[in-house]
Write a protein that holds these residues in place. Sequence first.
Motif, PDB file in Angstrom:
ATOM      1  N   ASN A   1      44.684  52.027 -14.475  1.00  0.00           N
ATOM      2  CA  ASN A   1      43.750  51.869 -15.718  1.00  0.00           C
ATOM      3  C   ASN A   1      44.099  50.915 -16.749  1.00  0.00           C
ATOM      4  O   ASN A   1      45.199  51.190 -17.302  1.00  0.00           O
ATOM      5  CB  ASN A   1      43.348  53.266 -16.545  1.00  0.00           C
ATOM      6  N   ILE A   2      43.404  49.934 -16.725  1.00  0.00           N
ATOM      7  CA  ILE A   2      43.818  48.612 -17.697  1.00  0.00           C
ATOM      8  C   ILE A   2      42.783  48.666 -18.810  1.00  0.00           C
ATOM      9  O   ILE A   2      41.595  48.376 -18.555  1.00  0.00           O
ATOM     10  CB  ILE A   2      43.952  47.443 -17.007  1.00  0.00           C
ATOM     11  N   GLN A   3      43.013  48.523 -20.093  1.00  0.00           N
ATOM     12  CA  GLN A   3      42.295  47.862 -21.122  1.00  0.00           C
ATOM     13  C   GLN A   3      42.569  46.581 -21.691  1.00  0.00           C
ATOM     14  O   GLN A   3      43.898  46.352 -21.658  1.00  0.00           O
ATOM     15  CB  GLN A   3      42.472  49.070 -22.400  1.00  0.00           C
ATOM     16  N   TYR A   4      41.418  45.940 -21.893  1.00  0.00           N
ATOM     17  CA  TYR A   4      41.685  44.756 -22.065  1.00  0.00           C
ATOM     18  C   TYR A   4      40.717  44.141 -23.082  1.00  0.00           C
ATOM     19  O   TYR A   4      39.757  44.733 -23.496  1.00  0.00           O
ATOM     20  CB  TYR A   4      41.591  43.780 -20.901  1.00  0.00           C
ATOM     21  N   LYS A   5      41.167  42.946 -23.893  1.00  0.00           N
ATOM     22  CA  LYS A   5      40.389  42.514 -24.731  1.00  0.00           C
ATOM     23  C   LYS A   5      39.969  41.030 -24.177  1.00  0.00           C
ATOM     24  O   LYS A   5      40.738  40.275 -23.990  1.00  0.00           O
ATOM     25  CB  LYS A   5      41.031  41.956 -26.144  1.00  0.00           C
ATOM     26  N   LEU A   6      38.462  40.946 -24.323  1.00  0.00           N
ATOM     27  CA  LEU A   6      37.857  39.705 -23.535  1.00  0.00           C
ATOM     28  C   LEU A   6      38.254  38.290 -24.407  1.00  0.00           C
ATOM     29  O   LEU A   6      37.911  38.353 -25.752  1.00  0.00           O
ATOM     30  CB  LEU A   6      36.431  40.187 -23.413  1.00  0.00           C
ATOM     31  N   ASP A   7      38.256  37.311 -23.942  1.00  0.00           N
ATOM     32  CA  ASP A   7      38.330  36.053 -24.292  1.00  0.00           C
ATOM     33  C   ASP A   7      36.804  35.519 -24.519  1.00  0.00           C
ATOM     34  O   ASP A   7      36.249  35.617 -23.665  1.00  0.00           O
ATOM     35  CB  ASP A   7      39.279  34.945 -23.497  1.00  0.00           C
ATOM     36  N   PRO A   8      36.524  35.162 -25.671  1.00  0.00           N
ATOM     37  CA  PRO A   8      35.030  34.945 -26.039  1.00  0.00           C
ATOM     38  C   PRO A   8      34.674  33.679 -24.981  1.00  0.00           C
ATOM     39  O   PRO A   8      33.356  33.400 -24.712  1.00  0.00           O
ATOM     40  CB  PRO A   8      34.993  34.366 -27.448  1.00  0.00           C
ATOM     41  N   ALA A   9      35.392  33.094 -24.390  1.00  0.00           N
ATOM     42  CA  ALA A   9      35.179  31.801 -23.610  1.00  0.00           C
ATOM     43  C   ALA A   9      34.914  32.023 -22.327  1.00  0.00           C
ATOM     44  O   ALA A   9      34.320  31.512 -21.473  1.00  0.00           O
ATOM     45  CB  ALA A   9      36.264  30.761 -23.551  1.00  0.00           C
ATOM     46  N   TYR A  10      34.928  33.461 -21.892  1.00  0.00           N
ATOM     47  CA  TYR A  10      34.719  33.955 -20.330  1.00  0.00           C
ATOM     48  C   TYR A  10      33.832  35.011 -20.675  1.00  0.00           C
ATOM     49  O   TYR A  10      33.425  35.805 -21.384  1.00  0.00           O
ATOM     50  CB  TYR A  10      36.136  34.445 -19.962  1.00  0.00           C
ATOM     51  N   THR A  11      33.203  35.166 -19.432  1.00  0.00           N
ATOM     52  CA  THR A  11      32.127  36.401 -19.241  1.00  0.00           C
ATOM     53  C   THR A  11      32.930  37.476 -18.775  1.00  0.00           C
ATOM     54  O   THR A  11      34.345  37.541 -18.066  1.00  0.00           O
ATOM     55  CB  THR A  11      31.087  36.295 -18.190  1.00  0.00           C
ATOM     56  N   THR A  12      32.397  38.791 -18.851  1.00  0.00           N
ATOM     57  CA  THR A  12      33.175  40.060 -18.405  1.00  0.00           C
ATOM     58  C   THR A  12      33.450  40.102 -17.147  1.00  0.00           C
ATOM     59  O   THR A  12      34.586  40.366 -16.328  1.00  0.00           O
ATOM     60  CB  THR A  12      32.425  41.309 -18.956  1.00  0.00           C
ATOM     61  N   ALA A  13      32.456  39.675 -16.261  1.00  0.00           N
ATOM     62  CA  ALA A  13      32.329  39.620 -14.632  1.00  0.00           C
ATOM     63  C   ALA A  13      33.795  38.747 -14.448  1.00  0.00           C
ATOM     64  O   ALA A  13      34.847  39.010 -13.495  1.00  0.00           O
ATOM     65  CB  ALA A  13      31.373  39.338 -14.151  1.00  0.00           C
ATOM     66  N   ASP A  14      33.831  37.476 -14.846  1.00  0.00           N
ATOM     67  CA  ASP A  14      34.854  36.787 -14.558  1.00  0.00           C
ATOM     68  C   ASP A  14      36.259  36.939 -14.899  1.00  0.00           C
ATOM     69  O   ASP A  14      37.265  36.914 -14.179  1.00  0.00           O
ATOM     70  CB  ASP A  14      34.698  35.093 -15.131  1.00  0.00           C
ATOM     71  N   ALA A  15      36.463  37.579 -16.199  1.00  0.00           N
ATOM     72  CA  ALA A  15      37.623  38.188 -16.597  1.00  0.00           C
ATOM     73  C   ALA A  15      38.178  39.241 -15.830  1.00  0.00           C
ATOM     74  O   ALA A  15      39.361  39.367 -15.346  1.00  0.00           O
ATOM     75  CB  ALA A  15      37.639  38.553 -18.016  1.00  0.00           C
ATOM     76  N   GLU A  16      37.319  40.091 -15.146  1.00  0.00           N
ATOM     77  CA  GLU A  16      37.602  41.166 -14.716  1.00  0.00           C
ATOM     78  C   GLU A  16      38.124  40.780 -13.267  1.00  0.00           C
ATOM     79  O   GLU A  16      38.949  41.310 -12.611  1.00  0.00           O
ATOM     80  CB  GLU A  16      36.526  42.367 -14.448  1.00  0.00           C
ATOM     81  N   VAL A  17      37.353  39.646 -12.630  1.00  0.00           N
ATOM     82  CA  VAL A  17      38.042  39.155 -11.451  1.00  0.00           C
ATOM     83  C   VAL A  17      39.426  38.650 -11.394  1.00  0.00           C
ATOM     84  O   VAL A  17      40.164  38.933 -10.891  1.00  0.00           O
ATOM     85  CB  VAL A  17      36.908  38.163 -10.803  1.00  0.00           C
ATOM     86  N   ASN A  18      39.580  37.943 -12.462  1.00  0.00           N
ATOM     87  CA  ASN A  18      41.058  37.480 -12.780  1.00  0.00           C
ATOM     88  C   ASN A  18      41.909  38.588 -12.951  1.00  0.00           C
ATOM     89  O   ASN A  18      43.062  38.432 -12.277  1.00  0.00           O
ATOM     90  CB  ASN A  18      40.907  36.685 -13.935  1.00  0.00           C
ATOM     91  N   ILE A  19      41.632  39.647 -13.518  1.00  0.00           N
ATOM     92  CA  ILE A  19      42.572  40.693 -13.630  1.00  0.00           C
ATOM     93  C   ILE A  19      42.958  41.191 -12.421  1.00  0.00           C
ATOM     94  O   ILE A  19      44.046  41.360 -12.065  1.00  0.00           O
ATOM     95  CB  ILE A  19      41.980  41.841 -14.619  1.00  0.00           C
ATOM     96  N   LYS A  20      41.693  41.444 -11.840  1.00  0.00           N
ATOM     97  CA  LYS A  20      42.178  42.267 -10.403  1.00  0.00           C
ATOM     98  C   LYS A  20      43.105  41.545  -9.425  1.00  0.00           C
ATOM     99  O   LYS A  20      43.793  41.902  -8.831  1.00  0.00           O
ATOM    100  CB  LYS A  20      40.643  42.633  -9.585  1.00  0.00           C
ATOM    101  N   THR A  21      42.534  39.917  -9.478  1.00  0.00           N
ATOM    102  CA  THR A  21      43.011  39.183  -8.313  1.00  0.00           C
ATOM    103  C   THR A  21      44.587  39.090  -8.967  1.00  0.00           C
ATOM    104  O   THR A  21      45.581  38.837  -8.038  1.00  0.00           O
ATOM    105  CB  THR A  21      42.460  37.647  -8.614  1.00  0.00           C
ATOM    106  N   SER A  22      44.963  38.826 -10.151  1.00  0.00           N
ATOM    107  CA  SER A  22      46.393  38.782 -10.758  1.00  0.00           C
ATOM    108  C   SER A  22      46.897  40.063 -10.380  1.00  0.00           C
ATOM    109  O   SER A  22      48.205  39.810  -9.930  1.00  0.00           O
ATOM    110  CB  SER A  22      46.355  38.459 -12.084  1.00  0.00           C
ATOM    111  N   VAL A  23      46.798  41.130 -10.489  1.00  0.00           N
ATOM    112  CA  VAL A  23      47.403  42.403 -10.294  1.00  0.00           C
ATOM    113  C   VAL A  23      47.703  42.591  -8.780  1.00  0.00           C
ATOM    114  O   VAL A  23      48.985  42.701  -8.374  1.00  0.00           O
ATOM    115  CB  VAL A  23      46.787  43.624 -11.007  1.00  0.00           C
TER     116      VAL A  23
END
Length: 516
Positions: free
Chosen positions: A424-446
Amino acid sequence: MAINETPPSVDYTSRDYYALKQELIARVQRVVPEWNGADGSDFGLALVEAFAYMGDMASYYIDRIANEGFLATATQRSSILALAEVYGYSPTGYSNADLTITFTNNSNAAVELPAGVRVTADVTIGTAVKTVTFTTYTSVSVPAYAGGVAGQATVAAYEGAVNTVESSSVYGAIIGTSDGSSEQRFTIYDDPVVSNSVEVYVQSGNSYKKWTQVKHLLDYGPADSVYSVIIDKDNVVSVIFGDGISGSIPTLQAIIRAKYIVGGGTIGNIATSLIDSISYIPGLTSNQTAALSGNVSVTNTVTGVGGQDPESSSSIRANAPLFLRAQNRAVTLEDFENLALSVDNCGKAKAVSTGYTSITLYLAPRRDSGDADATPGLETTAPYGETIEWTALKDTVKAYLADKVLAGTTVTYTIPTYVPVTLNIQYKLDPAYTTADAEVNIKTSVINNFSYFYQDFGSIVTAQDIEFVLQTVPGITKGKVQFLYKTGGTPSIVEISAANNEILSFAEGSLILEAL
C-alpha cells in the motif's frame, strides 16, 4: 672525457600524449639545452609529437589488453566467452518461449491435428514487423461445430521450428563432413538457434548414429560418442567433437547432420491474441493446409513465457567463478547451487538439507530484467501447476548432476514457493501529471525494481527500499509506504523476508495506491 654513468630516470606514469610530449622535450633539452620545442613549424617538434601520439596509442592498447585478460574487467564479448571457457563455464544461449494455443473448428467434422503443427504471429519491434513461429508439442483433436458452438481445443506449443522439414531428413541438415582430425568444429549458420536443442547424428555405414551432447568433453573417454555446443560473440552456434582422448573423433568422411530448433529469444514472449495463422501441418501440402485453415482458426489466450536471449556478459562474470568453485562435483550445498546455475535456462537455485544424505534443490527458470512473469515455472491459471519449461529444466539439471553427486546422497528437485506481496503506497500527485499516468508510473517502477529478476531465495525487502525507488518516479512529489506484508498475512510495515524455499513476488494486482 668524463662519462656520466647515472642512467636517465624514466617516469613510468607519463603515458598519455601530453605527458609523453613533455617528457620527450625534456629529453631533447638534455642534449640540446637551447631547444625548447616552442616553434610549431619546427620539424623536430613534429617528430616529438608523432612519437608522443604513438606512445599514447601504445599505452591505450596495453591497458585494454590487460583489462581483457580478466573476467571482472573484460568488456569485449569474445574476451568474456574465452575467459568463461577457461573457467569451464558454458554460457546459456537462446531459450525459446512456451505458451498454450487454442484451435477453433467451424466445420461439421472433428479435425485431427498431429504434433508439429506450426502457427505464426506478427510481432512489431520498433518499426519492423517480424513473424514468430510456434510449434505444437503434441497432437490434438478439435471437436466439430455443434449446437451453434464452434469446437475448441488447446495444446501447448514452443517458439521456433525444428529444421527437419527444411532439410528433408529425419536427421536434420548436413553441417559438414569429418576430415578425421581432432577437435573438429562445425558451424550452424541458422540464427537464432536454441543451443540445448541441438541433436547431432554422425554417419555410421549406411545409417546415422545419434551422439550425446555434453557440457565438457574433458569428462569423457576416447570411446565416448559425445560432442559439445559453443556460442561465439555473435551468438552463432557451433558443434565441437573430441580429440580421441577426451571424446571420440568422427570417422573420416563421415557426414555430420544436426537437428535443432530455429528460434528463441525474448521475441517469443508475445502478447495474447497475436497468433492468427496456421503455416504448416505435417503430412499436408501448402494448399491442403490453406484449405483446412478456412475452417480452423488459431489464437493464443495467454502470453508467451520463457523466451530468453543469450546470457549477458554481467551474468557470465557472476556465474563463471561460482562454477569454478564447485570443481565439477556436488559436495556442499553451494556446489549444488553453483552447478545448477551453469545449466541452460537455470536462473535461480537454492539447496537446503535436513540431513547429510538428503538434499532439496529448488530451481527456477532464467528471466531478464524486463520480464513481467512473476512466477516463472509455475502456471497460476488453469491448468495449474508446473510448466513444461520448469519440467524440462528439472530434467536437465537432474541429468547434469547425476554423476556429480556423492554415492548415497538423494536429491529432490522442487519448484520455489512464490509469495505474493501486498503493498500500500500513499503518494502526492505532481500537478503536471494526471492521476492515471502517475499511478501507471508508480506500478511500473515498483514492479520493474522488485521483479523476479531482482529477487532471490531468502530476499529481504523493506519499506525504505521501496521509498527509495519512489523518489525517482515521474508524476509524484512524494511517496510513502503505508503497508508492506505477505499477501494473506497481517497488514504491517515491518520488513518482509522470504524463507529458503520462497521468492517474493510483486504483481500489479497487489499494489494499492492512495493519493494524499
